[in-house]
Design an enzyme around this catalytic site. Structure first.
Site, PDB file in Angstrom:
ATOM      1  N   TYR A 211       1.338   9.670  -5.151  1.00 45.14           N
ATOM      2  CA  TYR A 211      -0.006   9.911  -5.696  1.00 45.14           C
ATOM      3  C   TYR A 211      -0.188  11.359  -6.115  1.00 45.14           C
ATOM      4  CZ  TYR A 211      -2.345   5.492  -4.442  1.00 45.14           C
ATOM      5  OH  TYR A 211      -2.759   4.198  -4.370  1.00 45.14           O
TER       6      TYR A 211
ATOM      7  N   LYS B 143      10.692   2.329   3.738  1.00 45.52           N
ATOM      8  CA  LYS B 143      11.793   1.702   2.988  1.00 45.52           C
ATOM      9  C   LYS B 143      13.010   2.587   3.197  1.00 45.52           C
ATOM     10  CE  LYS B 143      13.282  -1.475   0.112  1.00 45.52           C
ATOM     11  NZ  LYS B 143      13.382  -2.906   0.472  1.00 45.52           N
TER      12      LYS B 143
ATOM     13  N   ASP C 154       8.897  -4.359   2.749  1.00 42.05           N
ATOM     14  CA  ASP C 154       8.940  -5.741   2.226  1.00 42.05           C
ATOM     15  C   ASP C 154       8.766  -6.738   3.366  1.00 42.05           C
ATOM     16  OD1 ASP C 154      11.417  -4.842   3.137  1.00 42.05           O
ATOM     17  OD2 ASP C 154      12.589  -5.742   1.517  1.00 42.05           O
TER      18      ASP C 154
ATOM     19  N   ASP D 149      -1.753   1.673   0.467  1.00 43.87           N
ATOM     20  CA  ASP D 149      -2.686   1.150  -0.530  1.00 43.87           C
ATOM     21  C   ASP D 149      -2.439  -0.344  -0.730  1.00 43.87           C
ATOM     22  OD1 ASP D 149      -4.612   1.235  -2.672  1.00 43.87           O
ATOM     23  OD2 ASP D 149      -2.926   1.135  -4.060  1.00 43.87           O
TER      24      ASP D 149
ATOM     25  N   ASP E 194      -4.828  -3.900   0.832  1.00 37.32           N
ATOM     26  CA  ASP E 194      -5.425  -4.992   0.033  1.00 37.32           C
ATOM     27  C   ASP E 194      -4.870  -6.344   0.498  1.00 37.32           C
ATOM     28  OD1 ASP E 194      -6.708  -3.038  -1.581  1.00 37.32           O
ATOM     29  OD2 ASP E 194      -6.407  -4.239  -3.396  1.00 37.32           O
TER      30      ASP E 194
HETATM   31  C1  IPM Z   1      -8.023   2.825  -2.610  1.00 38.16           C
HETATM   32  C2  IPM Z   1      -8.072   2.769  -4.111  1.00 38.16           C
HETATM   33  C3  IPM Z   1      -7.638   4.116  -4.674  1.00 38.16           C
HETATM   34  C4  IPM Z   1      -6.220   4.370  -4.195  1.00 38.16           C
HETATM   35  C5  IPM Z   1      -7.737   4.237  -6.206  1.00 38.16           C
HETATM   36  C6  IPM Z   1      -9.125   3.917  -6.705  1.00 38.16           C
HETATM   37  C7  IPM Z   1      -7.277   5.577  -6.693  1.00 38.16           C
HETATM   38  O1  IPM Z   1      -7.293   1.731  -4.592  1.00 38.16           O
HETATM   39  O2  IPM Z   1      -8.741   3.670  -2.032  1.00 38.16           O
HETATM   40  O3  IPM Z   1      -7.304   2.043  -2.000  1.00 38.16           O
HETATM   41  O4  IPM Z   1      -5.254   3.869  -4.810  1.00 38.16           O
HETATM   42  O5  IPM Z   1      -6.063   5.064  -3.194  1.00 38.16           O
HETATM   43 MN    MN Z   2      -6.436   0.472  -3.027  1.00 39.83          MN
END
Ligand code: IPM
Ligand code: MN
Length: 365
Positions: free
Chosen positions: A151, A196, A229, A253, A257
């Site tokens: 990042y 990894k 993975d 990240d 999700d």
């Molecule tokens: C998160 C979001 C951010 C990230 C984006 C919006 C830059 O997806 O906070 O998880 O990737 O960190």
């Molecule tokens: Mn995210």
């Protein structure tokens, strides 16, 4: 990493409000309602200082993180962020993208430790795509490193090639490992380091540094390793086995999700981004969801749970944090959910009404 603010005695706090883009302002409005109710019922005083970030800031000032926003954060105990981004700014050059506002605030305040708790609730098991028996007793904490890796590494692109450098230093790994270990000590004392290391040098550094920190400084904490993975798979097959999951920025990240599906919706996941001092940034894990913005459909629970994390980690108001979480769980038991979870769901403001009503009913004696 629980920290206690200087102003805990007066219970007067300054919070920067960053509504942002898309559904950000809608869930932020929900948080404001809950905070002003807590002021009345629990005797807190929260001075909300609303500022610009993301696309809204680009439109108003040309800058995704205006200096006024940074200055406001410097004067405050915490910041509460809705979400940033949207199709309107997708074609913008790299230095004028809404996401840059968020990345810069993380870097500027050194918010290296991102906590993303994943706790399933029985009332929501049937909304998860995962079989209910696998959801029992899931209580894991993702500790995502937030200010390093690809990042923030050097980046460039031309028509033929592009590069995003993934770089970590020993110090960056040490400090987030210590933060994860302190959290593990409050829990089941187990950390799974996700990496990894069969392919990446940065992962090999992580393993070497993190194992040394744990061995030398936290003998009561047990750490094991898992490739990313495999971790992605085990999150779905045996999620209850994890306690603290420690990982680098990009892996965290993606895995957070994925993990949200255990809870039923991404609209339920809060996060805290901390630097070891008092100041923290609190935001839902979800994004700006431009497809549903302005329709009153946004799920406010991730934001309200982020408010609870803020009360606990930056304001030292543990009792209020517990009360808010209990009010939220009560509403889940009553089936008060938005349309991401059930087709006949409630609007953002109706869900907020229900949480506020429950909070008003639980005023301390
Ligand atoms: C998160 C979001 C951010 C990230 C984006 C919006 C830059 O997806 O906070 O998880 O990737 O960190
Ligand atoms: Mn995210």
């Amino acid at each position: 990493m629980t920290t206690y603010p200087k102003n805990a005695e007066t219970r007067t706090f300054r919070v920067v409000g960053l509504p942002g883009d898309g559904i950000g302002p809608e869930v932020y409005a929900s948080a404001c309602r809950v905070l002003s109710l807590l002021e009345k019922t629990h005797g807190l005083a929260i001075q909300l200082d609303e500022q610009l970030i993301g696309g809204a800031a680009i439109d108003a000032t040309g800058d995704p993180l205006p200096q006024a926003t940074i200055d406001a954060c410097e004067r405050s105990d915490a910041a509460l962020l809705g979400a940033v981004g949207g199709p309107k700014w997708d074609g913008n050059p790299a230095d004028k993208r809404p996401e840059l506002g968020l990345l810069r605030i993380r870097a500027r305040f050194n918010l290296f430790c991102n906590l993303r708790p994943i706790v399933t609730h029985p009332a929501l098991h049937s909304f998860s795509p995962i079989r209910p028996e696998r959801l029992e007793n899931v209580d894991l904490m993702i500790v995502r490193e937030l200010t390093g890796g690809s990042y923030f590494g050097k980046k460039w692109r031309n028509d033929e090639e592009a590069e995003d450098v993934c770089r970590y230093t020993r110090e960056e790994v040490e400090r987030v490992t210590r933060a994860a270990a302190l959290i593990a000590q409050q829990r089941d004392r187990r950390i799974t380091l996700v990496d990894k290391a069969n392919v990446l040098e940065t992962s090999r550094l992580w393993r070497a540094v993190a194992s040394r920190v744990i061995e030398e400084e936290f003998p009561d904490v047990q750490m094991d390793n898992m490739y990313v993975d495999a971790a992605a798979m085990h999150l779905l097959t045996r999620p209850a086995d994890f306690d603290v999951m420690l990982t680098e920025n990009l892996f965290g990240d993606i895995l957070s999700d994925e993990a949200s599906m255990l809870c039923g919706s991404l609209g339920l996941l809060p996060s805290a981004s901390l630097n070891g001092d008092q100041f923290g940034l609190y935001e839902p894990v979800h994004g700006s969801a431009p497809d549903i913005a302005g329709q009153g459909k946004a799920n406010p629970y991730a934001m309200l749970l982020s408010v609870a994390m803020m009360l606990r980690h930056s304001l030292g108001c543990n009792e209020e944090a517990d009360t808010l979480e209990q009010a939220i769980h009560h509403c889940w038991n009553e089936g008060i959910l938005t349309t991401d979870l059930r087709a006949d769901g409630f609007t953002t403001s109706k869900v907020t009404d229900a949480v506020c009503n429950r909070l008003a009913d639980t005023v301390p004696a």
